[in-house]
Design a protein around this motif. Structure first.
Motif, PDB file in Angstrom:
ATOM      1  N   GLU A   3       1.915   9.641  -8.253  1.00  0.00           N
ATOM      2  CA  GLU A   3       1.930   8.269  -7.748  1.00  0.00           C
ATOM      3  C   GLU A   3       3.103   8.064  -6.790  1.00  0.00           C
ATOM      4  N   LYS A   4       4.238   8.649  -7.106  1.00  0.00           N
ATOM      5  CA  LYS A   4       5.422   8.536  -6.241  1.00  0.00           C
ATOM      6  C   LYS A   4       5.144   9.154  -4.874  1.00  0.00           C
ATOM      7  N   GLU A   5       4.539  10.340  -4.860  1.00  0.00           N
ATOM      8  CA  GLU A   5       4.194  10.988  -3.597  1.00  0.00           C
ATOM      9  C   GLU A   5       3.184  10.160  -2.806  1.00  0.00           C
ATOM     10  N   PHE A   6       2.228   9.560  -3.523  1.00  0.00           N
ATOM     11  CA  PHE A   6       1.224   8.728  -2.871  1.00  0.00           C
ATOM     12  C   PHE A   6       1.872   7.504  -2.237  1.00  0.00           C
ATOM     13  N   ILE A   7       2.769   6.856  -2.965  1.00  0.00           N
ATOM     14  CA  ILE A   7       3.457   5.673  -2.439  1.00  0.00           C
ATOM     15  C   ILE A   7       4.314   6.043  -1.227  1.00  0.00           C
ATOM     16  N   ASP A   8       4.996   7.193  -1.282  1.00  0.00           N
ATOM     17  CA  ASP A   8       5.790   7.649  -0.136  1.00  0.00           C
ATOM     18  C   ASP A   8       4.902   7.863   1.087  1.00  0.00           C
ATOM     19  N   ALA A   9       3.756   8.515   0.902  1.00  0.00           N
ATOM     20  CA  ALA A   9       2.829   8.763   2.009  1.00  0.00           C
ATOM     21  C   ALA A   9       2.258   7.454   2.546  1.00  0.00           C
ATOM     22  N   LEU A  10       1.935   6.525   1.653  1.00  0.00           N
ATOM     23  CA  LEU A  10       1.388   5.230   2.055  1.00  0.00           C
ATOM     24  C   LEU A  10       2.418   4.428   2.837  1.00  0.00           C
ATOM     25  N   SER A  11       3.655   4.419   2.367  1.00  0.00           N
ATOM     26  CA  SER A  11       4.692   3.667   3.080  1.00  0.00           C
ATOM     27  C   SER A  11       4.946   4.261   4.463  1.00  0.00           C
ATOM     28  N   ALA A  12       4.881   5.585   4.595  1.00  0.00           N
ATOM     29  CA  ALA A  12       5.046   6.219   5.902  1.00  0.00           C
ATOM     30  C   ALA A  12       3.872   5.875   6.820  1.00  0.00           C
ATOM     31  N   LYS A  13       2.661   5.809   6.248  1.00  0.00           N
ATOM     32  CA  LYS A  13       1.457   5.543   7.042  1.00  0.00           C
ATOM     33  C   LYS A  13       1.424   4.099   7.555  1.00  0.00           C
ATOM     34  N   ILE A  14       1.829   3.130   6.712  1.00  0.00           N
ATOM     35  CA  ILE A  14       1.775   1.729   7.120  1.00  0.00           C
ATOM     36  C   ILE A  14       3.071   1.269   7.785  1.00  0.00           C
ATOM     37  N   GLY A  15       4.092   2.117   7.776  1.00  0.00           N
ATOM     38  CA  GLY A  15       5.350   1.777   8.426  1.00  0.00           C
ATOM     39  C   GLY A  15       6.161   0.749   7.665  1.00  0.00           C
ATOM     40  N   GLY A  16       5.993   0.716   6.352  1.00  0.00           N
ATOM     41  CA  GLY A  16       6.752  -0.226   5.534  1.00  0.00           C
ATOM     42  C   GLY A  16       7.642   0.503   4.559  1.00  0.00           C
ATOM     43  N   ASP A  17       8.257  -0.278   3.696  1.00  0.00           N
ATOM     44  CA  ASP A  17       9.114   0.335   2.684  1.00  0.00           C
ATOM     45  C   ASP A  17       8.296   0.679   1.442  1.00  0.00           C
ATOM     46  N   GLU A  18       8.920   1.414   0.519  1.00  0.00           N
ATOM     47  CA  GLU A  18       8.222   1.861  -0.682  1.00  0.00           C
ATOM     48  C   GLU A  18       7.828   0.696  -1.588  1.00  0.00           C
ATOM     49  N   LYS A  19       8.638  -0.359  -1.602  1.00  0.00           N
ATOM     50  CA  LYS A  19       8.343  -1.512  -2.457  1.00  0.00           C
ATOM     51  C   LYS A  19       7.054  -2.205  -2.007  1.00  0.00           C
ATOM     52  N   SER A  20       6.894  -2.394  -0.707  1.00  0.00           N
ATOM     53  CA  SER A  20       5.674  -3.046  -0.215  1.00  0.00           C
ATOM     54  C   SER A  20       4.457  -2.142  -0.406  1.00  0.00           C
ATOM     55  N   ALA A  21       4.644  -0.834  -0.242  1.00  0.00           N
ATOM     56  CA  ALA A  21       3.536   0.103  -0.463  1.00  0.00           C
ATOM     57  C   ALA A  21       3.124   0.113  -1.929  1.00  0.00           C
ATOM     58  N   SER A  22       4.102   0.049  -2.829  1.00  0.00           N
ATOM     59  CA  SER A  22       3.813   0.000  -4.265  1.00  0.00           C
ATOM     60  C   SER A  22       3.071  -1.281  -4.621  1.00  0.00           C
ATOM     61  N   HIS A  23       3.494  -2.395  -4.019  1.00  0.00           N
ATOM     62  CA  HIS A  23       2.826  -3.680  -4.267  1.00  0.00           C
ATOM     63  C   HIS A  23       1.393  -3.644  -3.732  1.00  0.00           C
ATOM     64  N   PHE A  24       1.208  -3.063  -2.549  1.00  0.00           N
ATOM     65  CA  PHE A  24      -0.115  -2.932  -1.955  1.00  0.00           C
ATOM     66  C   PHE A  24      -1.044  -2.119  -2.853  1.00  0.00           C
ATOM     67  N   LEU A  25      -0.531  -0.992  -3.359  1.00  0.00           N
ATOM     68  CA  LEU A  25      -1.321  -0.135  -4.242  1.00  0.00           C
ATOM     69  C   LEU A  25      -1.678  -0.870  -5.531  1.00  0.00           C
ATOM     70  N   SER A  26      -0.740  -1.628  -6.069  1.00  0.00           N
ATOM     71  CA  SER A  26      -0.987  -2.407  -7.282  1.00  0.00           C
ATOM     72  C   SER A  26      -2.070  -3.458  -7.051  1.00  0.00           C
ATOM     73  N   CYS A  27      -2.028  -4.117  -5.895  1.00  0.00           N
ATOM     74  CA  CYS A  27      -3.040  -5.131  -5.571  1.00  0.00           C
ATOM     75  C   CYS A  27      -4.428  -4.509  -5.433  1.00  0.00           C
ATOM     76  N   VAL A  28      -4.519  -3.370  -4.763  1.00  0.00           N
ATOM     77  CA  VAL A  28      -5.811  -2.691  -4.601  1.00  0.00           C
ATOM     78  C   VAL A  28      -6.361  -2.280  -5.964  1.00  0.00           C
ATOM     79  N   SER A  29      -5.488  -1.748  -6.809  1.00  0.00           N
ATOM     80  CA  SER A  29      -5.895  -1.347  -8.157  1.00  0.00           C
ATOM     81  C   SER A  29      -6.396  -2.542  -8.965  1.00  0.00           C
ATOM     82  N   ASP A  30      -5.701  -3.674  -8.861  1.00  0.00           N
ATOM     83  CA  ASP A  30      -6.113  -4.886  -9.576  1.00  0.00           C
ATOM     84  C   ASP A  30      -7.467  -5.389  -9.096  1.00  0.00           C
ATOM     85  N   ILE A  31      -7.691  -5.352  -7.791  1.00  0.00           N
ATOM     86  CA  ILE A  31      -8.961  -5.822  -7.235  1.00  0.00           C
ATOM     87  C   ILE A  31     -10.118  -4.935  -7.700  1.00  0.00           C
ATOM     88  N   ILE A  32      -9.922  -3.628  -7.662  1.00  0.00           N
ATOM     89  CA  ILE A  32     -10.959  -2.701  -8.119  1.00  0.00           C
ATOM     90  C   ILE A  32     -11.226  -2.911  -9.612  1.00  0.00           C
TER      91      ILE A  32
END
Length: 95
Positions: A3-32
Motif C-alpha cells: 500500500e505504501k508503494e502504491f500511495i508513493d506511485a499515486l502521489s507521483a502520478k497525480i503530482g500531489g503529496d502522499e497525504k492527499s494520495a492516501s486520502h484519494f485512495l481511501s475515498c475510492v475504496s469507500d465508494i467501491i
C-alpha cells in the motif's frame, strides 16, 4: 506492491503529496465498498468489474475424521478484469 508503494506511485502520478494520495485512495475504496454493500456491481472502464456473488451453502467432509460439516451461504466479492487490462498485462509479460 504494498500500500505504501502504491500511495508513493499515486502521489507521483497525480503530482500531489502522499497525504492527499492516501486520502484519494481511501475515498475510492469507500465508494467501491458502499456500492458493493448496496448490491451494485462497480465497473471501472478499462480496469474491470467488482461484483458481489452469492456462494450457496455446501456440505464438506473432513477427510481426517469423516465428519460432515455444513457451510452456510455467504456473499463474496469477485473481480473480473477488463479485456484492456488483460491485454496490457499480457503484452508487458511478452516484452
Amino acid at each position: 506492491m504494498s500500500e505504501k508503494e502504491f500511495i508513493d506511485a499515486l502521489s507521483a502520478k497525480i503530482g500531489g503529496d502522499e497525504k492527499s494520495a492516501s486520502h484519494f485512495l481511501s475515498c475510492v475504496s469507500d465508494i467501491i465498498s458502499s456500492g458493493l454493500q448496496d448490491g451494485k456491481d462497480v465497473s471501472l472502464q478499462g480496469f474491470g468489474i467488482f461484483e458481489v456473488k452469492k456462494k450457496m451453502e455446501r456440505i464438506e467432509v473432513n477427510s481426517s475424521t469423516g465428519k460432515r460439516v455444513l457451510f452456510p451461504p455467504k456473499l463474496v466479492v469477485g473481480f473480473r478484469p477488463s479485456s484492456m487490462l488483460k491485454e496490457r498485462i499480457n503484452s508487458a509479460l511478452n516484452s
